[in-house]
Design an enzyme around this catalytic site. Structure first.
Site, PDB file in Angstrom:
ATOM      1  N   GLU A 128       3.570  18.002  15.897  1.00 31.63           N
ATOM      2  CA  GLU A 128       3.183  17.359  17.168  1.00 31.63           C
ATOM      3  C   GLU A 128       4.316  16.455  17.638  1.00 31.63           C
ATOM      4  O   GLU A 128       5.233  16.146  16.887  1.00 31.63           O
ATOM      5  CB  GLU A 128       1.913  16.515  16.972  1.00 31.63           C
ATOM      6  CG  GLU A 128       2.161  15.346  16.006  1.00 31.63           C
ATOM      7  CD  GLU A 128       0.957  14.425  15.801  1.00 31.63           C
ATOM      8  OE1 GLU A 128      -0.153  14.757  16.231  1.00 31.63           O
ATOM      9  OE2 GLU A 128       1.166  13.361  15.174  1.00 31.63           O
TER      10      GLU A 128
ATOM     11  N   VAL B 149       3.321   7.678  -0.973  1.00 27.53           N
ATOM     12  CA  VAL B 149       3.177   7.026  -2.288  1.00 27.53           C
ATOM     13  C   VAL B 149       2.818   8.076  -3.350  1.00 27.53           C
ATOM     14  O   VAL B 149       2.545   7.739  -4.495  1.00 27.53           O
ATOM     15  CB  VAL B 149       2.084   5.925  -2.220  1.00 27.53           C
ATOM     16  CG1 VAL B 149       2.478   4.841  -1.230  1.00 27.53           C
ATOM     17  CG2 VAL B 149       0.714   6.509  -1.858  1.00 27.53           C
TER      18      VAL B 149
ATOM     19  N   GLY C 113       7.689  14.857   9.294  1.00 26.28           N
ATOM     20  CA  GLY C 113       6.252  14.788   9.002  1.00 26.28           C
ATOM     21  C   GLY C 113       5.668  13.403   9.025  1.00 26.28           C
ATOM     22  O   GLY C 113       4.867  13.060   8.160  1.00 26.28           O
TER      23      GLY C 113
ATOM     24  N   CYS D  59      -6.146  -5.950 -16.418  1.00 28.94           N
ATOM     25  CA  CYS D  59      -4.840  -6.386 -16.915  1.00 28.94           C
ATOM     26  C   CYS D  59      -4.898  -6.631 -18.423  1.00 28.94           C
ATOM     27  O   CYS D  59      -5.746  -7.413 -18.900  1.00 28.94           O
ATOM     28  CB  CYS D  59      -4.440  -7.665 -16.192  1.00 28.94           C
ATOM     29  SG  CYS D  59      -2.909  -8.380 -16.813  1.00 28.94           S
TER      30      CYS D  59
ATOM     31  N   CYS E  43      -1.482 -12.254 -12.668  1.00 29.38           N
ATOM     32  CA  CYS E  43      -0.230 -12.558 -13.383  1.00 29.38           C
ATOM     33  C   CYS E  43       0.836 -11.555 -12.954  1.00 29.38           C
ATOM     34  O   CYS E  43       0.576 -10.732 -12.072  1.00 29.38           O
ATOM     35  CB  CYS E  43      -0.470 -12.520 -14.903  1.00 29.38           C
ATOM     36  SG  CYS E  43      -0.559 -10.874 -15.605  1.00 29.38           S
TER      37      CYS E  43
ATOM     38  N   HIS F  89       6.568   2.267   0.697  1.00 30.58           N
ATOM     39  CA  HIS F  89       5.163   1.832   0.639  1.00 30.58           C
ATOM     40  C   HIS F  89       4.623   1.843  -0.777  1.00 30.58           C
ATOM     41  O   HIS F  89       3.427   1.689  -0.987  1.00 30.58           O
ATOM     42  CB  HIS F  89       4.291   2.709   1.551  1.00 30.58           C
ATOM     43  CG  HIS F  89       4.613   2.517   3.004  1.00 30.58           C
ATOM     44  ND1 HIS F  89       4.259   3.453   3.970  1.00 30.58           N
ATOM     45  CD2 HIS F  89       5.266   1.531   3.651  1.00 30.58           C
ATOM     46  CE1 HIS F  89       4.677   3.021   5.148  1.00 30.58           C
ATOM     47  NE2 HIS F  89       5.302   1.870   4.984  1.00 30.58           N
TER      48      HIS F  89
HETATM   49  C1  BV8 Z   1       4.218  -5.246   7.731  1.00 32.01           C
HETATM   50  C2  BV8 Z   1       0.504   2.628   1.483  1.00 32.01           C
HETATM   51  C3  BV8 Z   1       4.975  -7.458   8.005  1.00 32.01           C
HETATM   52  C4  BV8 Z   1      -0.903   2.516   1.088  1.00 32.01           C
HETATM   53  C5  BV8 Z   1       0.738   2.511   3.898  1.00 32.01           C
HETATM   54  C6  BV8 Z   1      -1.277  -4.932  14.575  1.00 32.01           C
HETATM   55  C7  BV8 Z   1      -2.195  -5.479  13.709  1.00 32.01           C
HETATM   56  C8  BV8 Z   1      -1.974  -5.559  12.333  1.00 32.01           C
HETATM   57  C9  BV8 Z   1      -0.798  -5.075  11.787  1.00 32.01           C
HETATM   58  C10 BV8 Z   1       0.103  -4.520  12.669  1.00 32.01           C
HETATM   59  C11 BV8 Z   1      -0.110  -4.435  14.031  1.00 32.01           C
HETATM   60  N1  BV8 Z   1       0.969  -3.830  14.604  1.00 32.01           N
HETATM   61  C12 BV8 Z   1       1.839  -3.518  13.647  1.00 32.01           C
HETATM   62  C13 BV8 Z   1       1.327  -3.960  12.478  1.00 32.01           C
HETATM   63  C14 BV8 Z   1       1.960  -3.848  11.219  1.00 32.01           C
HETATM   64  C15 BV8 Z   1       1.353  -2.661  10.446  1.00 32.01           C
HETATM   65  C16 BV8 Z   1       1.344  -1.410  11.303  1.00 32.01           C
HETATM   66  O1  BV8 Z   1       2.360  -0.790  11.485  1.00 32.01           O
HETATM   67  N2  BV8 Z   1       0.170  -1.043  11.851  1.00 32.01           N
HETATM   68  C17 BV8 Z   1       0.150   0.078  12.781  1.00 32.01           C
HETATM   69  C18 BV8 Z   1      -0.638   1.230  12.177  1.00 32.01           C
HETATM   70  C19 BV8 Z   1      -0.459  -0.418  14.080  1.00 32.01           C
HETATM   71  N3  BV8 Z   1       2.284  -2.499   9.380  1.00 32.01           N
HETATM   72  C20 BV8 Z   1       2.111  -3.213   8.263  1.00 32.01           C
HETATM   73  O2  BV8 Z   1       1.151  -3.931   8.043  1.00 32.01           O
HETATM   74  C21 BV8 Z   1       3.238  -3.096   7.272  1.00 32.01           C
HETATM   75  N4  BV8 Z   1       3.638  -4.406   6.858  1.00 32.01           N
HETATM   76  O3  BV8 Z   1       4.352  -5.006   8.898  1.00 32.01           O
HETATM   77  O4  BV8 Z   1       4.631  -6.426   7.132  1.00 32.01           O
HETATM   78  C22 BV8 Z   1       3.679  -8.147   8.256  1.00 32.01           C
HETATM   79  C23 BV8 Z   1       3.196  -8.988   7.271  1.00 32.01           C
HETATM   80  C24 BV8 Z   1       2.017  -9.674   7.508  1.00 32.01           C
HETATM   81  C25 BV8 Z   1       1.305  -9.506   8.715  1.00 32.01           C
HETATM   82  C26 BV8 Z   1       1.789  -8.602   9.703  1.00 32.01           C
HETATM   83  C27 BV8 Z   1       2.975  -7.926   9.473  1.00 32.01           C
HETATM   84  C28 BV8 Z   1       2.791  -2.331   6.035  1.00 32.01           C
HETATM   85  C29 BV8 Z   1       2.576  -0.895   6.406  1.00 32.01           C
HETATM   86  C30 BV8 Z   1       2.375  -0.084   5.133  1.00 32.01           C
HETATM   87  C31 BV8 Z   1       0.949   0.355   5.047  1.00 32.01           C
HETATM   88  N5  BV8 Z   1       0.780   1.212   3.867  1.00 32.01           N
HETATM   89  N6  BV8 Z   1       0.586   3.242   2.793  1.00 32.01           N
HETATM   90  C32 BV8 Z   1      -1.445   3.862   0.691  1.00 32.01           C
HETATM   91  O5  BV8 Z   1      -0.822   4.893   0.983  1.00 32.01           O
HETATM   92  O6  BV8 Z   1      -2.519   3.856   0.084  1.00 32.01           O
HETATM   93  S1  BV8 Z   1       0.959   3.284   5.375  1.00 32.01           S
HETATM   94  C33 BV8 Z   1       0.370   4.861   5.367  1.00 32.01           C
HETATM   95  O7  BV8 Z   1       0.712   5.372   6.655  1.00 32.01           O
HETATM   96  C34 BV8 Z   1       1.037   5.821   4.399  1.00 32.01           C
HETATM   97  O8  BV8 Z   1       2.076   5.264   3.635  1.00 32.01           O
HETATM   98  C35 BV8 Z   1       1.627   6.861   5.343  1.00 32.01           C
HETATM   99  O9  BV8 Z   1       2.719   7.475   4.825  1.00 32.01           O
HETATM  100  C36 BV8 Z   1       1.955   5.970   6.469  1.00 32.01           C
HETATM  101  C37 BV8 Z   1       2.419   6.529   7.754  1.00 32.01           C
HETATM  102  O10 BV8 Z   1       1.618   7.583   8.085  1.00 32.01           O
HETATM  103  P1  BV8 Z   1       2.308   9.026   8.083  1.00 32.01           P
HETATM  104  O11 BV8 Z   1       3.026   9.205   6.784  1.00 32.01           O
HETATM  105  O12 BV8 Z   1       3.087   9.205   9.317  1.00 32.01           O
HETATM  106  O13 BV8 Z   1       1.068   9.958   8.035  1.00 32.01           O
HETATM  107  P2  BV8 Z   1       0.100  10.301   9.248  1.00 32.01           P
HETATM  108  O14 BV8 Z   1      -1.114  10.901   8.674  1.00 32.01           O
HETATM  109  O15 BV8 Z   1      -0.005   9.112  10.162  1.00 32.01           O
HETATM  110  O16 BV8 Z   1       0.918  11.407  10.075  1.00 32.01           O
HETATM  111  C38 BV8 Z   1       1.196  12.654   9.488  1.00 32.01           C
HETATM  112  C39 BV8 Z   1       2.170  13.314  10.420  1.00 32.01           C
HETATM  113  O17 BV8 Z   1       2.552  14.557   9.853  1.00 32.01           O
HETATM  114  C40 BV8 Z   1       1.573  13.611  11.788  1.00 32.01           C
HETATM  115  O18 BV8 Z   1       2.521  13.295  12.780  1.00 32.01           O
HETATM  116  C41 BV8 Z   1       1.322  15.125  11.751  1.00 32.01           C
HETATM  117  O19 BV8 Z   1       1.517  15.716  13.019  1.00 32.01           O
HETATM  118  C42 BV8 Z   1       2.422  15.574  10.822  1.00 32.01           C
HETATM  119  N7  BV8 Z   1       2.119  16.798  10.088  1.00 32.01           N
HETATM  120  C43 BV8 Z   1       0.950  17.142   9.484  1.00 32.01           C
HETATM  121  N8  BV8 Z   1       1.122  18.328   8.854  1.00 32.01           N
HETATM  122  C44 BV8 Z   1       2.411  18.712   9.055  1.00 32.01           C
HETATM  123  C45 BV8 Z   1       3.049  17.736   9.838  1.00 32.01           C
HETATM  124  N9  BV8 Z   1       4.336  17.836  10.215  1.00 32.01           N
HETATM  125  C46 BV8 Z   1       5.014  18.929   9.812  1.00 32.01           C
HETATM  126  N10 BV8 Z   1       4.468  19.897   9.034  1.00 32.01           N
HETATM  127  C47 BV8 Z   1       3.178  19.822   8.653  1.00 32.01           C
HETATM  128  N11 BV8 Z   1       2.644  20.789   7.892  1.00 32.01           N
HETATM  129 ZN    ZN Z   2      -2.743 -10.224 -15.479  1.00 35.37          ZN
END
Ligand code: BV8
Ligand code: ZN
Length: 246
Positions: free
Chosen positions: A215, A104, A187, A147, A131, A120
């Protein structure tokens, strides 16, 4: 140093008909933007997962806005890294057709990427909790933004855990995935759904997945090539290989 996996990846990219990429927080890590789950993902000992939810905002909107203001401040100050600029160059010279990002932070757009689907949301966008007002911040929020139409609280216009992704964006995502024969996965920990399953759509229709990460992830077993390393260093090397291949 150019590894065998980098050469394999460059060959697949060079032969691609229609290529899309899915990016995550790892792309911005070398711009010093903390990732979500890594050791640096914490803020005041809170786990991002606890804060990026409607429940957290309902319970403590001030704390959630402080977290977003902190991130906005970081991102306003940070520099692009070569991963962002290489990805933008690949779009400009037709190597990459579309970018799907979970981030984001807006850094892909700042780098010049235009065909971007921000699944996202956007850290600088706001929307009213009652609203249909939508706005944009041009500097980090101070306190809880209000707002201008109805005086209720504004919230960050991002997708929190438990919230559905925008259906128009999802339609566009599936159009792009359906057209792609190669999907780069750059990433991301591939833990968050539904984004983590997007690359599998390309795989299941006969396409290839190339993963770039420091990783292994749940998508590594499905990847045709896993290039291990920091994407700010790897992607420019792949770009050089592509130049030699073309
Ligand atoms: C949905 C915005 C339908 C906000 C984000 C069980 C219980 C409850 C919910 C769930 C569940 N099982 C599944 C779900 C659904 C849930 C989910 O997936 N949960 C998971 C975690 C278990 N998903 C949702 O809720 C989604 N909606 O499913 O709607 C629904 C509706 C109602 C009820 C149920 C379902 C909404 C998901 C969106 C959440 N919002 N962000 C904000 O940013 O403030 S997600 C957040 O994580 C960020 O957007 C981020 O981008 C995203 C993913 O993480 P990554 O980008 O992968 O980042 P992370 O740190 O994890 O990893 C970094 C990686 O980079 C690592 O692998 C690392 O090794 C690598 N790295 C680091 N440095 C380097 C590198 N690689 C290369 N080079 C480097 N230098
Ligand atoms: Zn409003």
């Amino acid at each position: 140093m150019v590894s065998e996996t980098m050469k394999e990846a460059a060959k697949i990219i060079s032969d691609a008909e229609y290529m899309v990429a899915l990016t995550g927080a790892g792309v911005s890590r070398e711009s010093n933007v903390p990732t979500f789950r890594g050791a640096d993902g914490l803020w005041r000992n809170y786990d991002a997962m606890e804060l990026a939810t409607p429940h957290a905002f309902a319970r403590n909107p001030k704390l959630v806005w402080e977290w977003y203001t902190w991130r906005q401040g970081l991102i306003a100050e940070c520099e692009l890294n070569p991963a962002h600029t290489t990805i933008a160059d690949w779009e400009a010279n037709g190597v990459l057709n579309h970018l799907i990002t979970q981030n984001v932070d807006g850094l892909h757009r700042r780098a010049g990427s235009e065909n971007v689907l921000e699944v996202h949301g956007d850290l600088w966008a706001t929307k009213c909790i009652s609203c249909d007002y939508q706005g944009r911040l041009d500097s980090p929020a101070e306190g809880i933004p209000i707002c201008p139409e109805c005086n209720n609280m504004l919230r960050p216009d991002v997708v929190w855990f438990g919230e559905s992704l925008d259906s128009r964006i999802m339609t566009r995502v599936h159009e792009e995935l359906a057209s792609a024969d190669v999907c780069l996965v750059i990433g991301t920990s591939a833990l968050v759904q539904p984004a983590a399953s997007f690359p599998l759509v390309v795989k299941h229709s006969g396409g290839k997945i190339l993963e770039f990460n420091v990783e292994r992830t749940p998508l590594t077993p499905a990847s045709d090539v896993h290039v291990s390393g920091k994407v700010g260093e790897i992607l420019p090397k792949i770009d050089k290989l592509l130049t030699n291949l073309s």
